[in-house]
Scaffold this motif. Structure first.
Motif, short mmCIF file in Angstrom:
data_model
loop_
_atom_site.label_atom_id
_atom_site.label_comp_id
_atom_site.label_asym_id
_atom_site.label_seq_id
_atom_site.Cartn_x
_atom_site.Cartn_y
_atom_site.Cartn_z
N LEU A 123 0.83 -1.21 0.00
CA LEU A 123 0.00 0.00 0.00
C LEU A 123 0.87 1.25 0.00
O LEU A 123 0.53 2.25 -0.66
CB LEU A 123 -0.93 -0.01 1.23
N GLN A 124 2.01 1.18 0.72
CA GLN A 124 2.90 2.35 0.71
C GLN A 124 3.44 2.60 -0.71
O GLN A 124 3.52 3.75 -1.17
CB GLN A 124 4.05 2.12 1.69
N ASP A 125 3.79 1.50 -1.38
CA ASP A 125 4.26 1.64 -2.77
C ASP A 125 3.19 2.28 -3.64
O ASP A 125 3.45 3.20 -4.42
CB ASP A 125 4.60 0.25 -3.36
N ALA A 126 1.92 1.75 -3.41
CA ALA A 126 0.82 2.27 -4.24
C ALA A 126 0.59 3.75 -3.95
O ALA A 126 0.38 4.56 -4.88
CB ALA A 126 -0.44 1.46 -3.94
N GLU A 127 0.64 4.09 -2.66
CA GLU A 127 0.43 5.49 -2.30
C GLU A 127 1.50 6.38 -2.91
O GLU A 127 1.22 7.45 -3.49
CB GLU A 127 0.44 5.64 -0.77
N ALA A 128 2.76 5.88 -2.77
CA ALA A 128 3.86 6.68 -3.32
C ALA A 128 3.70 6.87 -4.83
O ALA A 128 3.87 7.99 -5.38
CB ALA A 128 5.18 5.98 -3.00
N MET A 129 3.33 5.78 -5.47
CA MET A 129 3.17 5.85 -6.93
C MET A 129 2.06 6.80 -7.30
O MET A 129 2.23 7.72 -8.13
CB MET A 129 2.88 4.42 -7.44
N LEU A 130 0.87 6.62 -6.62
CA LEU A 130 -0.28 7.46 -6.96
C LEU A 130 0.00 8.93 -6.57
O LEU A 130 -0.38 9.86 -7.30
CB LEU A 130 -1.53 6.94 -6.24
N ALA A 131 0.68 9.14 -5.42
CA ALA A 131 0.97 10.52 -5.00
C ALA A 131 1.91 11.18 -6.02
O ALA A 131 1.74 12.38 -6.36
CB ALA A 131 1.61 10.49 -3.61
N SER A 132 2.86 10.43 -6.50
CA SER A 132 3.80 10.98 -7.47
C SER A 132 3.08 11.39 -8.76
O SER A 132 3.31 12.45 -9.31
CB SER A 132 4.89 9.95 -7.73
N VAL A 133 2.09 10.49 -9.15
CA VAL A 133 1.34 10.80 -10.38
C VAL A 133 0.43 12.01 -10.15
O VAL A 133 0.34 12.95 -10.99
CB VAL A 133 0.53 9.58 -10.84
N ALA A 134 -0.23 11.99 -8.95
CA ALA A 134 -1.20 13.07 -8.68
C ALA A 134 -0.53 14.43 -8.57
O ALA A 134 -1.15 15.46 -8.83
CB ALA A 134 -1.93 12.74 -7.37
N GLY A 135 0.75 14.42 -8.21
CA GLY A 135 1.44 15.69 -8.06
C GLY A 135 1.93 16.28 -9.37
O GLY A 135 2.41 17.41 -9.41
N ARG A 136 1.79 15.57 -10.43
CA ARG A 136 2.27 16.08 -11.72
C ARG A 136 1.38 17.22 -12.21
O ARG A 136 0.14 17.13 -12.14
CB ARG A 136 2.22 14.95 -12.79
N PRO A 137 2.02 18.27 -12.71
CA PRO A 137 1.23 19.44 -13.21
C PRO A 137 0.29 19.05 -14.34
O PRO A 137 -0.86 19.55 -14.40
CB PRO A 137 2.31 20.40 -13.70
N LEU A 138 0.73 18.11 -15.10
CA LEU A 138 -0.10 17.70 -16.26
C LEU A 138 -1.40 17.08 -15.78
O LEU A 138 -2.47 17.30 -16.35
CB LEU A 138 0.70 16.67 -17.09
N VAL A 139 -1.22 16.33 -14.65
CA VAL A 139 -2.41 15.67 -14.10
C VAL A 139 -3.33 16.68 -13.45
O VAL A 139 -4.55 16.66 -13.61
CB VAL A 139 -2.00 14.60 -13.07
N ARG A 140 -2.70 17.64 -12.80
CA ARG A 140 -3.49 18.59 -12.05
C ARG A 140 -4.26 19.53 -12.99
O ARG A 140 -5.22 20.17 -12.58
CB ARG A 140 -2.56 19.41 -11.14
N LYS A 141 -3.81 19.57 -14.23
CA LYS A 141 -4.56 20.40 -15.20
C LYS A 141 -5.90 19.78 -15.56
O LYS A 141 -6.78 20.41 -16.08
CB LYS A 141 -3.74 20.56 -16.49
N LEU A 142 -6.02 18.45 -15.32
CA LEU A 142 -7.24 17.68 -15.61
C LEU A 142 -7.61 17.80 -17.08
O LEU A 142 -8.78 18.00 -17.45
CB LEU A 142 -8.40 18.13 -14.69
N ASP A 143 -6.60 17.75 -17.90
CA ASP A 143 -6.82 17.86 -19.35
C ASP A 143 -7.02 16.47 -19.91
O ASP A 143 -6.12 15.65 -19.90
CB ASP A 143 -5.59 18.53 -19.98
N PRO A 144 -8.21 16.21 -20.45
CA PRO A 144 -8.46 14.86 -20.96
C PRO A 144 -7.58 14.48 -22.12
O PRO A 144 -7.32 13.32 -22.38
CB PRO A 144 -9.94 14.88 -21.37
N THR A 145 -7.07 15.51 -22.78
CA THR A 145 -6.22 15.22 -23.95
C THR A 145 -4.84 14.77 -23.54
O THR A 145 -4.08 14.25 -24.37
CB THR A 145 -6.09 16.46 -24.85
N ALA A 146 -4.52 15.05 -22.35
CA ALA A 146 -3.16 14.68 -21.90
C ALA A 146 -3.11 13.33 -21.22
O ALA A 146 -2.17 13.01 -20.52
CB ALA A 146 -2.67 15.76 -20.92
N CYS A 147 -4.13 12.57 -21.48
CA CYS A 147 -4.20 11.25 -20.80
C CYS A 147 -3.07 10.31 -21.20
O CYS A 147 -2.48 9.62 -20.36
CB CYS A 147 -5.54 10.56 -21.14
N ASP A 148 -2.80 10.30 -22.43
CA ASP A 148 -1.79 9.34 -22.89
C ASP A 148 -0.44 9.55 -22.20
O ASP A 148 0.16 8.56 -21.70
CB ASP A 148 -1.64 9.42 -24.41
#
Ligand code: ADP
Length: 756
Positions: free
Chosen positions: A58-83
């Motif tokens: 779970l710690q690995d998963a949290e770290a992984m998901l936190a790292s992804v969630a912290g990305r500016p691209l993700v935080r823009k919530l742009d559906p086009t940037a999904c890939d």
């Protein structure tokens, strides 16, 4: 309180063994507790390891998901940037299968799924609702996936704006099969491991995953898990807490369970080890201990039984022997077996019995001697019990009382068969019997004389001198009354005889005295009568007739005087008043003189008087002297010769012969036989022949006499130590023999005993 040896030994065994058994039970319980503690610790270690691995995941998963969630691209919530986002995610964590990004209203911005679930279904999902409410990473409860229809878990992490507002959720599913592989691959087959969610539903199970995933946990397990969650609430989410319990699993195997919370989630790890297998060592130790205890019990019981038997059997044998001895049977012996002490007792007992046997034999021998002595005593002995019954007696007692032993045995002191009389012949009352006196006074009896009178005669058949003594015990109680009888019949008869003789002698003396006095008194007037008659007859003027009459008076007076003289002579001789001096008297001249005197009498009676010719060997008759008093001897011979003539028949014979004994003896040795051929005498006449004045029938004949001649002759003969005997055949004649002692004979001159 009576108890048996076996019971006692068992009680002793129990007293010793119960604490030992209790100790063993306590020890085994302690061992079991230790084994259980170790087993629970092992189960908990497994649970802890599983919990830790899950937390790391779970710690690995949290770290992984936190790292992804912290990305500016993700935080823009742009559906086009999904890939690019998904590519980066894939680069970071290839372990997670798919990633999705959804807005808080459930709309999907990015998804690796070709056909992601609809916004509505996701927005309505409890896991999505719960995830939105979380400020950070969240592991959901289990739920059925919409797309694949499989039980799954969603790991989510919020994507926030600069103000911290949750804009969207990064979502990745957790592959439960993969998770099972990772968590429980190393778990032994007999162990059970499971992860349950907050709703107590099984997420992962080490076995039967397909069957058990999504199913509620067993009720008992669920209760423990609820309690654990409360513990976790107190302890804090980041700390793993645990509980242990034992329960029968769904496969029917009883297991020792450890449950542990999983930090970073509401999940709980359950690990169970099979109790049987885990406690194997304990069970082996317990079984060995029980076997040892059982063996000790059996051995102790056997030892107790053996000891009990080893003591009991000899003691029972001893008791049986003692009972036999008590009954008087001295043959059985106690078995000398068993423990030394018991054997010693048996040996002592047997020695005692042997000593008793020897003592009894000695007693029997002594009793035999005593009985022999008793039987051979010249005294009759009768021992009575204190009630008077006869207990012991000897043969002499039977003989004296004229009773059989059967009659004697058990009879009382007085018997109907006999009774006592006193010296006067008076019947003695039973209360005055010696035994009655003994029983009454308890004092030794002084000798008493009794006569024993039997049932067949009124006079005593035996006279006895009776003594007796009491046998008392130490306290003065009477044990026996012993009465002894001595037969004094002979002495008694002799005494009676002596007394009778004395009284007879006294009477005879009185008679002799009387006769002597009477004779004296008669002789004086008789002499006067005879004297004066002779004087008167001398008168020449007396008439012839008167002279003849006076002749009769004179004859009668002389006859009377002769009688009186004879009576006086007899009484003097019998009273011993007249001493007789004997002397050697030449027999032949005396006999010739007597014959010469008697010859006229014989001729008058036409009786031949002859003297036997010399007998061969008796040629010394001429010189034969007998010890006698000559006058008396002449009187006797004259009387016998005159009787032989008087009581003869006409032309009869009187024969005089002298015999001498050749061999010397005590008695008279010269015998003068005067044999006649007269009328003879019958035996009854012979018996009374020498009684004074008894003419044994001659008084009825014409032969004159007064019956004093023979009595006088015998008295005269005896006064000289001689004797007269007679033999006779009625009708043939008699032989009167005068027995004399030859002069010089040792017995000559001895005065014989007086014969009445
Ligand atoms: P007695 O004066 O009668 O002769 P004795 O004493 O001499 O008295 O004798 C007693 C009796 O004994 C005689 O009366 C007679 O009956 C009997 N007697 C004596 N001598 C003879 C005899 N030789 N033969 C038969 N009878 C005899």
């Amino acid at each position: 309180m009576s108890w048996r040896l076996g019971t006692g030994l068992l009680a002793l065994l129990a007293i010793c063994l119960v604490p030992a058994l209790a100790g063993a039970v306590v020890y085994l319980n302690h061992l079991r507790a230790m084994a259980l503690r170790d087993a629970y610790r092992e189960a908990d270690l497994v649970a802890l390891g599983t919990s830790d691995r899950l937390r790391w995941l779970l710690q690995d998963a949290e770290a992984m998901l936190a790292s992804v969630a912290g990305r500016p691209l993700v935080r823009k919530l742009d559906p086009t940037a999904c890939d690019p986002i998904l590519a980066e995610f894939r680069a970071i964590s290839p372990a997670f299968k798919t990633l999705a990004l959804r807005l808080t209203d459930g709309r999907s911005l990015c998804s690796e799924l070709t056909q992601p679930p609809s916004q509505e279904s996701v927005a309505a999902s409890p896991w999505f609702q719960a995830a939105i409410r979380q400020p950070g990473f969240h592991a959901s409860d289990g739920h059925l996936g919409v797309v694949r229809q499989e039980w799954t878990v969603r790991l989510t992490h919020p994507v926030k704006d600069a103000s911290g507002q949750t804009l969207a959720l990064l979502i990745t599913p957790l592959d439960l099969l993969q998770l099972q592989e990772r968590l429980f691959a190393q778990l032994p087959a007999s162990n059970v491991g499971a992860v349950v969610d907050a709703a107590n539903r099984v997420l992962v199970r080490s076995t039967r995953q397909d069957e058990r995933a999504g199913k509620p946990a067993v009720e008992a397990v669920a209760q423990v898990i609820d309690a654990l969650r409360q513990d976790a609430g107190h302890a804090g989410v980041q700390v793993s807490v645990s509980r242990q319990f034992a329960e029968i699993g769904i496969d029917g195997v009883r297991r020792l369970y450890a449950v542990r919370t999983v930090p970073m989630s509401n999940w709980v790890v359950v690990c169970g080890l099979p109790e049987e297998e885990t406690l194997q060592d304990y069970y082996a130790t317990r079984n060995r201990s029980l076997a040892v205890i059982l063996a000790v019990l059996v051995l102790a019981s056997l030892a107790a039984w053996r000891i009990s038997r080893g003591i009991r059997l000899p003691i029972l044998g001893l008791a049986a022997a003692a009972r036999s001895v008590a009954r008087g049977d001295l043959l059985p012996r106690a078995p000398e077996a068993g423990p030394t002490e018991v054997r010693d007792v048996a040996r002592e007992f047997n020695s005692m019995v042997v000593a008793t046997v020897e003592a009894r034999e000695r007693l029997s021998a002594s009793e035999r001697e005593y009985r022999t002595l008793l039987q051979n005593l010249p005294v009759a002995v009768v021992s009575h019990a204190s009630n008077g019954a006869v207990e012991l007696f000897n043969d002499r007692a039977c003989a004296l009382l004229r009773m059989t032993p059967e009659q004697m045995g058990g009879t009382a002191a007085d018997s109907p068969v006999w009774h006592f009389v006193d010296a006067q012949g008076e019947r003695v009352q039973p209360r005055d019997y010696p035994v009655a006196q003994l029983l009454h006074t308890r004092l030794p009896l002084s000798p008493q004389t009794f006569g024993i009178v039997g049932a067949d005669s009124p006079v005593a058949h035996t006279w006895v001198l009776v003594t007796g003594y009491p046998q008392l015990d130490g306290e003065g109680r009477l044990l026996h009354a012993v009465v002894a009888f001595v037969d004094i019949s002979a002495q008694h008869d002799a005494e009676q005889l002596r007394r009778a003789k004395e009284s007879a002698e006294a009477a005879s003396q009185a008679k002799s005295d009387f006769l002597s006095r009477l004779s004296h008194e008669l002789r004086t007037p008789l002499n006067a009568i005879i004297g004066f008659t002779q004087l008167i007859r001398m008168d020449p003027q007396l008439q012839a007739e008167r002279r003849a009459q006076l002749g009769h008076v004179l004859g009668a007076g002389e006859h009377l005087l002769s009688l009186v003289n004879q009576i006086l002579d007899i009484s003097r001789i019998e009273s011993g008043q007249q001493e007789v001096e004997t002397q050697p008297v030449p027999l032949a001249p005396l006999l010739e003189n007597c014959i010469a005197i008697c010859r006229p009498l014989a001729q008058a009676a036409a009786v031949v008087l002859e003297v036997a010719g010399p007998v061969p060997g008796e040629a010394d008759l001429v010189s034969l002297h007998v010890q006698a008093e000559p006058t008396r001897l002449r009187q006797v011979v004259m009387n016998l010769l005159s009787n032989a003539v008087k009581y003869n028949r006409p032309r009869g014979t009187v024969r005089l012969a002298v015999r001498q004994d050749v061999a010397g003896g005590e008695g008279p040795d010269v015998h003068v036989d005067i044999t006649d051929t007269g009328i003879g005498l019958a035996p009854p006449q012979l018996e009374r022949l020498f009684e004074p004045f008894n003419r044994v029938g001659a008084e009825r004949t014409s032969v004159e006499g007064h019956g004093l001649g023979l009595a006088h002759s015998r008295a005269l003969a005896r006064s000289m130590g001689a004797e007269i005997t007679v033999t006779s055949q009625p009708g043939q004649g008699s032989c009167f023999t005068l027995h004399l002692h030859r002069a010089g004979h040792p017995a000559a001159g001895q005065r014989p005993a007086r014969v009445l």
